[in-house]
Enzyme design. Sequence first.
Site, PDB file in Angstrom:
ATOM      1  N   HIS A  53       2.599   3.678  -0.272  1.00 41.98           N
ATOM      2  CA  HIS A  53       3.449   3.624  -1.466  1.00 41.98           C
ATOM      3  C   HIS A  53       4.922   3.749  -1.123  1.00 41.98           C
ATOM      4  CE1 HIS A  53       0.112   4.787  -4.434  1.00 41.98           C
ATOM      5  NE2 HIS A  53       0.420   3.521  -4.542  1.00 41.98           N
ATOM      6  N   CYS A  74       7.268 -21.587   1.252  1.00 40.43           N
ATOM      7  CA  CYS A  74       7.329 -20.176   0.884  1.00 40.43           C
ATOM      8  C   CYS A  74       7.301 -19.268   2.109  1.00 40.43           C
ATOM      9  CB  CYS A  74       6.197 -19.810  -0.077  1.00 40.43           C
ATOM     10  SG  CYS A  74       4.564 -20.035   0.634  1.00 40.43           S
TER      11      CYS A  74
END
Length: 545
Positions: A183, A478
């Site tokens: 996280h 991309c």
Amino acid sequence: MSELALQGVSAAPGVTVGTAVVLDPINGRDSKIVPPSERAHELEVANGALEIAAGELDMIASRLREAGRNEEADIVETGVLMAGDAVLSSRVESLVNEGRSAPDALRRAADQLGAELAELPDPMLAQRADDLRSLGRRAAARAAGIRPDQTGGVLVAATLGPADVAELGATGIALAGGGITAHAAIVARSLGVPMVVGLGTSVLEVVNGEEVVLDGDRGLLVQRPESSRVAAARGEAERRRLARQRAVADRLHDAVTKDGHRVCVLANASTVAEALEGLAQGAEGVGLLRTELLFLDAPAWPSYEQQINFLKPIFAQLPGMTATVRLFDFGGDKTPPFLKGTTARGIDLLLRSPDALKTQLAAIVDAGILVKLRVLVPMVTSPDQLRAVRSVLDGVLQGRSSPLLGSMIETPEAALHAGAIATESDFFSIGTNDLTQLVFGLDREQSKSAPVTDVRVLRLIDATARAARSALIPVDVCGEAASDAAVMPILVGLGVDELSAAAARVGEVRQWVREMSYAAGRQAAEALLTGNSFREGSHAGRERV
Ligand code: PEP
Ligand code: MG
């Protein structure tokens, strides 16, 4: 004394110079035993510190929410809930009753419970271990009367929770442990804070207040940096700051070459914050939403609900705009525990689990009502794979109109069969990262320079763009090449319609488009394809203003 460079792993890009703020000094524990008569007071101090830590986290979460960063706010808020958890307070109480000081009891309790959480088979809970340890450290610091240095600096710690990253002022983060999918790393990338993980425990010997250079691009922390390195790092940080400022100011100006050729610039994203950053810099939508990154620790294929929860907040930022969702690209360096041992990758792997494919397509279609939805299939090698995906997609539409279905062209095989694949595709997206690696057999994790302008790669890109033109479908790039100043004009010259760049690079890419001439880009591409007169590093077709 000469400079000392510690090598870790890049978790968030960018370069910074700053003073080290060491959160986990190597000898941070105290062995003093608190006498029984003082233990009641010590417990009050510990409980009070937990309350203060919870209050701080609550404030950080509110600030994040006000800034529209709900995803990070949710993560930080779990720390508030943990601070009020009865198991934590009773563990702190028993440690204090054994004679531990309040700070020591808080750190130990959080470490012990964190270790228990990390053992759990549910990866979502296991990920909370870092958040809990971080809460313990924050509360311990408050119990010892320490306020975090909020004037900026490079945070040095063993591991870090997302709230520490979101705390005001950190200009960089260096961790002994940690992972690039933790996280804390996700929040750092979203907030544009350079971060290096996996530096080993020697990083905890850095002295509080000493000057360091943190290079998030190369995964380096440099102690006692030479003045030339400091100057280069300052220059690079300033260049990025100015580029972002300019990108935001120019976000409403079209990306059109000097000779009038329009290029659509989109953002790559895997979080809400990245989508927001891309939009702030003028992206016309998301060109690559990587869906697998948040599920790399998953014990099973992500459920419908998990995927809806992931997609909806991102789509909410993109009403009426292009949202290109790539199907799970698991395998290779992105293999979660439940797929361990597989040699398949991308769509080949997903087609072996038809239920997972159906669940993902249903979640994408159901969540994507308000966006211009495009579904992108990773690692395509044959038109049959597209047909197979389309038939599952048709099955979940229930009368709704179909999103566009596109192919990632990122293997030499796909480029060579681009004509046949185009007949089944609504658009192409060229993945130069994998394509280059596969052409040259490079290690994606190690190699820093992908020679996209090598004629062998360019011919594959050219064949792909030609196949797209014949089939009248758009083609985008991309991979990282889309945000490489030297390569981008060549891609445009080869007929690429859209460039999808890392969110933080969108503004720069749009500016480069404005500075280039399409005609010169075409000439440079032609020269490379025929005679290779282009030198790496020269800015083909792009003139500095
Ligand atoms: C690529 O291969 O260029 C690409 C964009 O996909 P990823 O980096 O996610 O493999
Ligand atoms: Mg790829």
